[in-house]
Write a protein that holds these residues in place. Sequence first.
Motif, PDB file in Angstrom:
ATOM      1  N   VAL A   1       0.779  -1.307  -0.017  1.00 21.28           N
ATOM      2  CA  VAL A   1      -0.032  -0.045  -0.015  1.00 21.28           C
ATOM      3  C   VAL A   1       0.619   1.179   0.010  1.00 21.28           C
ATOM      4  N   ALA A   2       1.663   1.410   0.924  1.00 24.67           N
ATOM      5  CA  ALA A   2       2.692   2.823   1.121  1.00 24.67           C
ATOM      6  C   ALA A   2       4.081   2.235   1.504  1.00 24.67           C
ATOM      7  N   LEU A   3       5.028   3.278   1.021  1.00 22.53           N
ATOM      8  CA  LEU A   3       6.303   3.208   1.589  1.00 22.53           C
ATOM      9  C   LEU A   3       6.801   4.284   2.134  1.00 22.53           C
ATOM     10  N   THR A   4       7.414   4.428   3.134  1.00 20.63           N
ATOM     11  CA  THR A   4       7.849   5.870   3.489  1.00 20.63           C
ATOM     12  C   THR A   4       9.285   5.869   3.810  1.00 20.63           C
ATOM     13  N   ALA A   5       9.698   7.054   3.687  1.00 23.25           N
ATOM     14  CA  ALA A   5      11.340   7.518   4.081  1.00 23.25           C
ATOM     15  C   ALA A   5      11.356   8.973   4.437  1.00 23.25           C
ATOM     16  N   ASN A   6      12.495   9.130   5.049  1.00 23.80           N
ATOM     17  CA  ASN A   6      12.824  10.687   5.489  1.00 23.80           C
ATOM     18  C   ASN A   6      13.119  11.445   4.474  1.00 23.80           C
ATOM     19  N   ARG A   7      14.620  11.096   4.005  1.00 19.58           N
ATOM     20  CA  ARG A   7      14.976  12.076   2.734  1.00 19.58           C
ATOM     21  C   ARG A   7      15.611  11.255   1.459  1.00 19.58           C
ATOM     22  N   ASN A   8      15.500   9.960   1.581  1.00 19.48           N
ATOM     23  CA  ASN A   8      16.321   9.085   0.743  1.00 19.48           C
ATOM     24  C   ASN A   8      15.326   8.822  -0.636  1.00 19.48           C
TER      25      ASN A   8
ATOM     26  N   VAL B   1       5.772   8.091   0.236  1.00 19.74           N
ATOM     27  CA  VAL B   1       5.497   9.256   1.236  1.00 19.74           C
ATOM     28  C   VAL B   1       7.257   9.648   1.601  1.00 19.74           C
ATOM     29  N   ILE B   2       7.571  10.961   1.505  1.00 19.27           N
ATOM     30  CA  ILE B   2       8.884  11.385   1.812  1.00 19.27           C
ATOM     31  C   ILE B   2       8.471  12.131   3.185  1.00 19.27           C
ATOM     32  N   ALA B   3       9.121  12.019   4.078  1.00 18.56           N
ATOM     33  CA  ALA B   3       8.622  13.000   5.311  1.00 18.56           C
ATOM     34  C   ALA B   3       9.072  14.302   5.212  1.00 18.56           C
ATOM     35  N   ASP B   4      10.345  14.360   4.572  1.00 20.56           N
ATOM     36  CA  ASP B   4      10.886  15.903   4.661  1.00 20.56           C
ATOM     37  C   ASP B   4      10.281  16.701   3.451  1.00 20.56           C
TER      38      ASP B   4
ATOM     39  N   ALA C   1       1.440  13.572   5.760  1.00 25.18           N
ATOM     40  CA  ALA C   1       1.287  12.422   5.021  1.00 25.18           C
ATOM     41  C   ALA C   1       1.833  11.282   5.578  1.00 25.18           C
ATOM     42  N   LEU C   2       2.783  11.001   6.371  1.00 24.22           N
ATOM     43  CA  LEU C   2       2.942   9.662   7.060  1.00 24.22           C
ATOM     44  C   LEU C   2       1.908   9.291   7.994  1.00 24.22           C
TER      45      LEU C   2
END
Length: 287
Positions: free
Chosen positions: A38-45, A62-65, A89-90
Amino acid sequence: MGTLMNETRSITILGSTGSIGCNTLDLIEANPDQWRVVALTANRNVAKLAEQARRVGAEHAVIADPDHYTALKEALAGSGIKVSAGPQALVDAAQEPADWVMAGIVGAAGLAPTLAAVKRGAMVGLANKECLVCAGDLVMKAVKECGATILPVDSEHNAIFQVFDFVRSEGVSKIILTASGGPFRTRPRHSLATVTPEEAVKHPNWAMGAKISIDSATMMNKGLELIEAYHLFPLPEDKIEILVHPQSVIHSMVEYVDGSVLAQLGSRICARPSLIHWHGQRGCQPL
Ligand SMILES: NC(=O)C1=CN([C@@H]2O[C@H](COP(=O)(O)OP(=O)(O)OC[C@H]3O[C@@H](n4cnc5c(N)ncnc54)[C@H](OP(=O)(O)O)[C@@H]3O)[C@@H](O)[C@H]2O)C=CC1
Ligand SMILES: CC(=O)[C@@H](O)[C@H](O)COP(=O)(O)O
Protein backbone atom coordinates in the motif's frame (compact mmCIF):
# COMPACT_ATOMS: atom_id res chain seq x y z
CA MET A 1 5.66 -18.75 4.40
CA GLY A 2 4.70 -19.43 0.80
CA THR A 3 2.96 -22.71 1.44
CA LEU A 4 1.12 -21.64 4.56
CA MET A 5 -0.09 -18.19 3.64
CA ASN A 6 -2.62 -18.45 0.90
CA GLU A 7 -4.52 -15.19 0.88
CA THR A 8 -3.01 -11.91 -0.33
CA ARG A 9 -2.14 -9.47 2.45
CA SER A 10 -1.57 -5.78 2.19
CA ILE A 11 1.27 -3.98 3.93
CA THR A 12 2.51 -0.47 4.61
CA ILE A 13 6.15 -0.06 5.60
CA LEU A 14 6.97 3.04 7.62
CA GLY A 15 10.71 3.59 7.15
CA SER A 16 11.10 1.27 4.15
CA THR A 17 14.56 2.61 3.27
CA GLY A 18 16.10 1.63 6.61
CA SER A 19 17.48 -1.63 7.91
CA ILE A 20 14.14 -2.93 9.20
CA GLY A 21 12.33 -1.63 6.12
CA CYS A 22 14.72 -3.31 3.68
CA ASN A 23 14.54 -6.59 5.57
CA THR A 24 10.77 -6.44 5.48
CA LEU A 25 10.81 -5.82 1.74
CA ASP A 26 13.18 -8.77 1.28
CA LEU A 27 10.69 -11.00 3.04
CA ILE A 28 7.68 -9.92 1.07
CA GLU A 29 9.57 -10.01 -2.22
CA ALA A 30 10.27 -13.68 -1.57
CA ASN A 31 6.52 -14.18 -2.09
CA PRO A 32 5.44 -11.21 -4.19
CA ASP A 33 2.09 -12.72 -5.21
CA GLN A 34 1.03 -12.82 -1.58
CA TRP A 35 1.60 -9.18 -0.77
CA ARG A 36 0.13 -5.91 -1.99
CA VAL A 37 2.22 -2.92 -0.97
CA VAL A 38 0.00 0.00 0.00
CA ALA A 39 2.56 2.61 1.08
CA LEU A 40 6.29 3.00 1.59
CA THR A 41 7.84 5.89 3.49
CA ALA A 42 11.27 7.47 4.03
CA ASN A 43 12.71 10.64 5.49
CA ARG A 44 15.03 12.01 2.77
CA ASN A 45 16.29 9.06 0.75
CA VAL A 46 14.37 9.80 -2.45
CA ALA A 47 16.40 7.56 -4.75
CA LYS A 48 15.99 4.46 -2.64
CA LEU A 49 12.32 5.12 -1.91
CA ALA A 50 11.51 5.62 -5.58
CA GLU A 51 13.43 2.51 -6.59
CA GLN A 52 11.66 0.42 -3.95
CA ALA A 53 8.23 1.78 -4.84
CA ARG A 54 8.68 0.98 -8.53
CA ARG A 55 10.17 -2.42 -7.78
CA VAL A 56 7.29 -3.66 -5.61
CA GLY A 57 4.53 -1.69 -7.32
CA ALA A 58 3.62 0.34 -4.24
CA GLU A 59 0.47 2.40 -4.46
CA HIS A 60 1.81 5.34 -2.48
CA ALA A 61 5.28 6.72 -1.65
CA VAL A 62 5.71 9.26 1.13
CA ILE A 63 8.76 11.36 1.89
CA ALA A 64 8.72 12.91 5.36
CA ASP A 65 10.88 15.89 4.53
CA PRO A 66 8.72 18.18 2.36
CA ASP A 67 11.81 19.71 0.72
CA HIS A 68 12.20 16.41 -1.16
CA TYR A 69 8.68 16.27 -2.57
CA THR A 70 9.59 17.55 -6.03
CA ALA A 71 12.50 15.17 -6.36
CA LEU A 72 10.30 12.21 -5.44
CA LYS A 73 7.55 13.34 -7.79
CA GLU A 74 10.08 13.50 -10.62
CA ALA A 75 11.63 10.15 -9.71
CA LEU A 76 8.21 8.49 -9.86
CA ALA A 77 6.87 10.34 -12.90
CA GLY A 78 4.87 8.06 -15.18
CA SER A 79 4.70 5.25 -12.62
CA GLY A 80 1.14 5.94 -11.44
CA ILE A 81 2.38 5.84 -7.85
CA LYS A 82 0.80 8.48 -5.63
CA VAL A 83 3.38 10.79 -4.06
CA SER A 84 3.04 12.88 -0.92
CA ALA A 85 5.28 14.57 1.61
CA GLY A 86 5.46 15.86 5.16
CA PRO A 87 4.72 14.55 8.64
CA GLN A 88 0.93 14.57 8.11
CA ALA A 89 1.36 12.53 4.93
CA LEU A 90 3.08 9.84 7.03
CA VAL A 91 0.07 9.76 9.32
CA ASP A 92 -2.31 9.64 6.34
CA ALA A 93 -0.35 6.72 4.89
CA ALA A 94 -0.56 4.83 8.16
CA GLN A 95 -4.32 5.37 8.18
CA GLU A 96 -4.82 3.87 4.73
CA PRO A 97 -6.29 0.38 4.94
CA ALA A 98 -3.51 -2.21 5.05
CA ASP A 99 -3.57 -5.51 6.93
CA TRP A 100 -0.11 -4.98 8.31
CA VAL A 101 1.89 -1.89 9.18
CA MET A 102 5.60 -2.32 9.80
CA ALA A 103 6.65 0.49 12.14
CA GLY A 104 10.29 0.83 11.09
CA ILE A 105 10.93 4.56 11.45
CA VAL A 106 13.75 5.38 13.84
CA GLY A 107 13.18 7.69 16.81
CA ALA A 108 10.22 9.68 18.07
CA ALA A 109 9.28 10.66 14.51
CA GLY A 110 7.68 7.22 14.29
CA LEU A 111 5.18 7.90 17.05
CA ALA A 112 2.47 9.81 15.16
CA PRO A 113 2.19 7.42 12.20
CA THR A 114 2.45 4.33 14.41
CA LEU A 115 -0.26 5.67 16.67
CA ALA A 116 -2.41 6.39 13.62
CA ALA A 117 -2.08 2.76 12.54
CA VAL A 118 -2.92 1.58 16.06
CA LYS A 119 -5.97 3.84 16.18
CA ARG A 120 -7.46 2.25 13.11
CA GLY A 121 -7.03 -1.16 14.76
CA ALA A 122 -4.24 -2.38 12.48
CA MET A 123 -1.82 -5.23 12.95
CA VAL A 124 1.40 -3.38 13.73
CA GLY A 125 4.86 -4.91 13.62
CA LEU A 126 6.62 -2.68 16.14
CA ALA A 127 10.33 -2.13 15.56
CA ASN A 128 10.19 1.56 16.50
CA LYS A 129 10.87 1.06 20.23
CA GLU A 130 11.15 4.82 20.79
CA CYS A 131 7.34 4.95 20.38
CA LEU A 132 6.91 3.03 23.60
CA VAL A 133 9.79 4.79 25.33
CA CYS A 134 8.31 8.23 24.77
CA ALA A 135 4.59 7.39 24.90
CA GLY A 136 4.12 3.81 26.03
CA ASP A 137 1.03 4.43 28.17
CA LEU A 138 -0.67 6.34 25.37
CA VAL A 139 0.15 3.76 22.70
CA MET A 140 -0.86 0.74 24.77
CA LYS A 141 -4.11 2.42 25.85
CA ALA A 142 -4.91 3.03 22.19
CA VAL A 143 -4.02 -0.60 21.36
CA LYS A 144 -6.62 -1.81 23.87
CA GLU A 145 -9.30 0.74 23.00
CA CYS A 146 -8.98 0.36 19.24
CA GLY A 147 -8.47 -3.39 19.03
CA ALA A 148 -5.07 -3.14 17.38
CA THR A 149 -2.50 -5.92 17.57
CA ILE A 150 1.13 -5.18 18.36
CA LEU A 151 3.64 -7.79 17.29
CA PRO A 152 7.06 -6.92 18.71
CA VAL A 153 9.83 -6.91 16.11
CA ASP A 154 12.75 -6.07 18.39
CA SER A 155 14.47 -9.45 18.69
CA GLU A 156 14.36 -9.56 22.49
CA HIS A 157 10.68 -8.67 22.72
CA ASN A 158 9.76 -10.91 19.86
CA ALA A 159 11.52 -13.74 21.71
CA ILE A 160 9.62 -13.05 24.93
CA PHE A 161 6.38 -12.75 22.99
CA GLN A 162 6.92 -16.25 21.67
CA VAL A 163 7.55 -17.91 25.05
CA PHE A 164 5.43 -15.80 27.42
CA ASP A 165 2.27 -17.49 28.73
CA PHE A 166 -0.23 -14.64 28.36
CA VAL A 167 -3.11 -16.88 29.52
CA ARG A 168 -1.47 -17.68 32.87
CA SER A 169 0.83 -14.73 33.30
CA GLU A 170 0.77 -15.17 37.11
CA GLY A 171 3.04 -18.16 36.49
CA VAL A 172 5.79 -15.91 35.10
CA SER A 173 8.40 -14.96 37.70
CA LYS A 174 10.58 -12.76 35.48
CA ILE A 175 11.65 -12.00 31.96
CA ILE A 176 15.32 -11.87 31.00
CA LEU A 177 16.40 -9.58 28.19
CA THR A 178 19.70 -10.63 26.68
CA ALA A 179 22.29 -8.00 25.78
CA SER A 180 25.28 -8.51 23.52
CA GLY A 181 27.36 -5.94 25.39
CA GLY A 182 28.10 -4.17 22.13
CA PRO A 183 31.43 -3.60 20.36
CA PHE A 184 33.23 -2.25 23.44
CA ARG A 185 32.30 -4.98 25.93
CA THR A 186 35.89 -6.13 26.41
CA ARG A 187 37.58 -2.73 26.02
CA PRO A 188 39.28 -1.30 29.12
CA ARG A 189 37.48 1.72 30.48
CA HIS A 190 40.41 4.11 29.85
CA SER A 191 40.41 3.34 26.11
CA LEU A 192 36.76 4.34 25.63
CA ALA A 193 37.62 8.03 25.41
CA THR A 194 39.26 7.48 22.04
CA VAL A 195 36.80 5.21 20.26
CA THR A 196 35.63 6.40 16.85
CA PRO A 197 32.07 6.59 15.48
CA GLU A 198 33.08 3.93 12.92
CA GLU A 199 34.06 1.55 15.72
CA ALA A 200 30.94 2.38 17.71
CA VAL A 201 28.59 1.67 14.84
CA LYS A 202 30.16 -1.73 14.13
CA HIS A 203 27.95 -4.05 16.13
CA PRO A 204 29.54 -7.46 16.81
CA ASN A 205 26.46 -9.48 15.86
CA TRP A 206 23.85 -7.46 14.01
CA ALA A 207 23.81 -5.22 10.93
CA MET A 208 21.44 -2.43 11.95
CA GLY A 209 20.85 1.29 11.42
CA ALA A 210 23.26 3.80 12.92
CA LYS A 211 21.17 4.97 15.84
CA ILE A 212 20.38 1.57 17.33
CA SER A 213 23.98 0.47 16.73
CA ILE A 214 25.31 3.41 18.73
CA ASP A 215 22.71 2.73 21.42
CA SER A 216 23.98 -0.84 21.61
CA ALA A 217 27.57 0.39 21.95
CA THR A 218 26.63 2.56 24.94
CA MET A 219 24.20 -0.05 26.34
CA MET A 220 21.51 2.62 26.11
CA ASN A 221 19.62 0.23 23.85
CA LYS A 222 19.05 -2.11 26.77
CA GLY A 223 17.60 0.73 28.84
CA LEU A 224 15.21 1.54 26.00
CA GLU A 225 14.35 -2.14 25.68
CA LEU A 226 13.61 -2.42 29.39
CA ILE A 227 11.05 0.37 29.05
CA GLU A 228 9.70 -1.25 25.89
CA ALA A 229 9.29 -4.59 27.72
CA TYR A 230 7.56 -2.88 30.64
CA HIS A 231 4.88 -1.59 28.27
CA LEU A 232 4.52 -4.76 26.20
CA PHE A 233 4.33 -7.39 28.91
CA PRO A 234 2.18 -7.57 32.07
CA LEU A 235 5.03 -7.53 34.61
CA PRO A 236 6.40 -4.87 36.97
CA GLU A 237 9.79 -3.39 36.13
CA ASP A 238 11.57 -5.22 38.97
CA LYS A 239 10.72 -8.50 37.22
CA ILE A 240 12.61 -7.51 34.08
CA GLU A 241 16.29 -8.48 34.16
CA ILE A 242 19.13 -7.91 31.73
CA LEU A 243 21.76 -10.57 31.10
CA VAL A 244 24.87 -10.04 28.98
CA HIS A 245 25.10 -12.82 26.39
CA PRO A 246 27.77 -11.83 23.86
CA GLN A 247 26.80 -14.41 21.22
CA SER A 248 23.20 -13.12 20.83
CA VAL A 249 22.05 -16.69 20.12
CA ILE A 250 19.40 -16.66 22.84
CA HIS A 251 17.23 -13.71 21.98
CA SER A 252 15.60 -13.56 25.42
CA MET A 253 14.01 -15.75 28.09
CA VAL A 254 11.01 -16.10 30.39
CA GLU A 255 11.37 -17.72 33.81
CA TYR A 256 8.35 -19.35 35.43
CA VAL A 257 7.53 -19.85 39.14
CA ASP A 258 8.34 -23.57 38.91
CA GLY A 259 11.93 -22.62 38.05
CA SER A 260 11.73 -23.54 34.38
CA VAL A 261 13.11 -21.09 31.85
CA LEU A 262 11.85 -20.86 28.28
CA ALA A 263 14.34 -19.34 25.85
CA GLN A 264 13.89 -18.40 22.22
CA LEU A 265 16.92 -18.95 20.00
CA GLY A 266 17.26 -17.72 16.48
CA SER A 267 19.53 -16.72 13.68
CA ARG A 268 21.17 -13.30 13.73
CA ILE A 269 19.92 -12.31 10.34
CA CYS A 270 19.28 -8.73 11.10
CA ALA A 271 15.93 -7.65 12.37
CA ARG A 272 12.82 -9.49 13.18
CA PRO A 273 10.66 -8.93 10.20
CA SER A 274 10.97 -12.69 10.08
CA LEU A 275 8.07 -12.13 12.40
CA ILE A 276 6.07 -11.84 9.23
CA HIS A 277 7.14 -15.35 8.42
CA TRP A 278 6.22 -16.45 11.90
CA HIS A 279 2.89 -14.69 11.73
CA GLY A 280 2.10 -16.40 8.48
CA GLN A 281 2.89 -19.76 9.98
CA ARG A 282 1.52 -19.61 13.46
CA GLY A 283 -1.03 -16.85 13.68
CA CYS A 284 -0.74 -14.28 16.40
CA GLN A 285 -1.95 -13.47 19.84
CA PRO A 286 -3.05 -9.95 20.65
CA LEU A 287 -1.22 -8.26 23.51
N1 LIG B 1 17.81 -2.51 12.47
C1 LIG B 1 17.46 -3.47 13.28
O1 LIG B 1 17.82 -4.63 13.09
C2 LIG B 1 16.57 -3.18 14.44
C3 LIG B 1 15.95 -1.97 14.59
N2 LIG B 1 15.07 -1.76 15.62
C4 LIG B 1 14.38 -0.49 15.73
O2 LIG B 1 13.72 -0.24 14.50
C5 LIG B 1 13.70 1.15 14.20
C6 LIG B 1 14.36 1.37 12.86
O3 LIG B 1 15.71 1.02 12.96
P1 LIG B 1 16.66 0.86 11.68
O4 LIG B 1 15.90 0.21 10.57
O5 LIG B 1 17.88 0.23 12.19
O6 LIG B 1 16.95 2.39 11.33
P2 LIG B 1 17.54 3.02 9.97
O7 LIG B 1 18.27 4.22 10.36
O8 LIG B 1 18.23 1.97 9.19
O9 LIG B 1 16.21 3.42 9.15
C7 LIG B 1 15.35 4.41 9.64
C8 LIG B 1 14.18 4.65 8.72
O10 LIG B 1 13.40 5.72 9.24
C9 LIG B 1 13.36 6.81 8.30
N3 LIG B 1 13.40 8.05 9.06
C10 LIG B 1 14.45 8.57 9.73
N4 LIG B 1 14.11 9.73 10.31
C11 LIG B 1 12.83 9.97 9.97
C12 LIG B 1 11.93 11.04 10.22
N5 LIG B 1 12.28 12.12 10.96
N6 LIG B 1 10.69 10.98 9.71
C13 LIG B 1 10.31 9.90 8.98
N7 LIG B 1 11.12 8.86 8.69
C14 LIG B 1 12.37 8.89 9.19
C15 LIG B 1 14.59 6.62 7.43
O11 LIG B 1 14.44 7.28 6.17
P3 LIG B 1 15.75 7.72 5.32
O12 LIG B 1 16.33 6.44 4.78
O13 LIG B 1 15.21 8.61 4.26
O14 LIG B 1 16.67 8.40 6.29
C16 LIG B 1 14.58 5.08 7.31
O15 LIG B 1 13.60 4.66 6.40
C17 LIG B 1 14.43 1.83 15.37
O16 LIG B 1 13.50 2.25 16.32
C18 LIG B 1 15.29 0.70 15.97
O17 LIG B 1 15.56 0.89 17.32
C19 LIG B 1 14.81 -2.73 16.55
C20 LIG B 1 15.44 -3.94 16.46
C21 LIG B 1 16.37 -4.26 15.42
C1 LIG C 1 18.48 -7.03 16.57
C2 LIG C 1 17.85 -6.39 17.74
O1 LIG C 1 16.70 -6.61 17.99
C3 LIG C 1 18.63 -5.47 18.57
O2 LIG C 1 17.86 -4.95 19.63
C4 LIG C 1 19.87 -6.13 19.10
O3 LIG C 1 19.50 -7.19 19.89
C5 LIG C 1 20.69 -5.15 19.87
O4 LIG C 1 21.74 -5.76 20.48
P1 LIG C 1 22.35 -5.32 21.89
O5 LIG C 1 22.06 -6.45 22.81
O6 LIG C 1 23.80 -5.16 21.58
O7 LIG C 1 21.72 -4.04 22.35
